[in-house]
Design an enzyme around this catalytic site. Sequence first.
Site, PDB file in Angstrom:
ATOM      1  N   GLU A  68      41.181  41.770  18.140  1.00  0.00           N
ATOM      2  CA  GLU A  68      41.798  41.152  19.327  1.00  0.00           C
ATOM      3  C   GLU A  68      42.395  39.813  18.933  1.00  0.00           C
ATOM      4  OE1 GLU A  68      39.360  40.333  22.709  1.00  0.00           O
ATOM      5  OE2 GLU A  68      38.458  42.333  22.771  1.00  0.00           O
ATOM      6  N   GLU A 100      44.996  42.321  33.653  1.00  0.00           N
ATOM      7  CA  GLU A 100      43.911  43.061  34.308  1.00  0.00           C
ATOM      8  C   GLU A 100      43.330  42.209  35.434  1.00  0.00           C
ATOM      9  OE1 GLU A 100      41.275  45.116  31.291  1.00  0.00           O
ATOM     10  OE2 GLU A 100      42.587  43.977  29.940  1.00  0.00           O
ATOM     11  N   LYS A 103      39.257  41.279  35.885  1.00  0.00           N
ATOM     12  CA  LYS A 103      38.439  40.664  34.841  1.00  0.00           C
ATOM     13  C   LYS A 103      37.800  39.388  35.383  1.00  0.00           C
ATOM     14  CE  LYS A 103      38.920  40.823  30.553  1.00  0.00           C
ATOM     15  NZ  LYS A 103      39.284  40.560  29.149  1.00  0.00           N
ATOM     16  N   GLU A 119      41.791  34.857  31.814  1.00  0.00           N
ATOM     17  CA  GLU A 119      41.235  36.163  31.463  1.00  0.00           C
ATOM     18  C   GLU A 119      42.021  37.314  32.085  1.00  0.00           C
ATOM     19  OE1 GLU A 119      38.671  37.185  29.440  1.00  0.00           O
ATOM     20  OE2 GLU A 119      38.771  35.128  28.702  1.00  0.00           O
TER      21      GLU A 119
END
Length: 390
Positions: A265, A319, A322, A328
């Site tokens: 990542e 997203e 999250k 985030e």
Amino acid sequence: MATRSLSFFRVLLLFLTLSVRSNGQGVGINYGQIANNLPSPGRVAVLLRSLNITRVKLYDADPNVLFSFSNSQVDFMIGLGNEFLQNMSTDTTKAQSWIQQRLQPHISKTRITSIVVGNEIFKTNDHVLISSLLPAMKAVYSALVSLGLEKQVTVTSAHSLDMLQTSYPPSSGSFKEEFIPYLQPLLDFHSQIKSPFLINAYPFFAYKDSPKEISLEYALFQPNQGMVDSNTNLHYDNMLFAQVDALYSAIKTLGHTDVEVRISETGWPSKGEENEIGASPENAALYNGNLLRLVQERKGTPAKPSVPIDVYVFALFNENLKPGPISERNYGLFYPDGKPVYNVGLQGYLPDIIYSSSATTIKILNVWRAVMGLAVAGMILDMGVRMKMR
């Protein structure tokens, strides 16, 4: 709308170029699903196919995703969640059952190349969970061996840089003392089965926490003075490479130079809280655009110049569910509707596309096919000219 289409095709051509020139290695994408507004896996398969992305990392083994990518050319890393580790570490039949239920039904049609056992286990500071990691990995590996799949599917785990005690200068990288009793046998196992050590590396966090000590240019792969490691005289012009080499140094202190580090990542958020300095679409575009350029050029780190960096960008989509700070939920290259969050940037002319609500996807793919057709035709013509010259 024309600007959005231009951004889409710049991202498209960048991934197309990267995929062709890196021969299927070097760059992949993290496909997270902590959201309630994402497109169906079938639609995502079309999107990734249009972008020519051939390497995807999941955080689970979602059967809907794996089925949707049947007979595709996409290589998958699938995840085995932290919640499974303790049971698998004490009962190896649990690993066998997981493999039979989650991997075997798909592997004949979907290319599954790796199982990532656990994610950022050492960051939890849960010593029961940490002590379960290696036995769980061994159980999964044994299950693969029993099925004759150990050469087709590797076993690994993804870690956070929090496991490092020292990371500066890179040659002085070392692990936290309390983790060494777990990491020594873990690295021995990686060496034994020849699997990579995965790291989640985010220069954004280091910059956010120390913006006065770390230059933004150094974090974003922009031109900068960099730093010289006084022990090796190696010059570093970006933080990500320094982080990777610090991990290589830490691994070496435990007796291993035979374990490859890969980046599972990395990314940069396009939005953040007021105190999340540097989170912006402009910086995210610079970070990911410059990173992908380095991958395209097959760059290695200063300590490992002959080993091109292997990267999975985080992430495919924003997203919305999250937890944590705003950042985030804003690491995605794309919004859930398929529009790019920002312009990664690639020089070249692309024709505008007229969007209509009923035929957007068809028009995008038709133009993409036309671009691909021209590229392939050019390659064939070039080959013909070379053959005549011979």
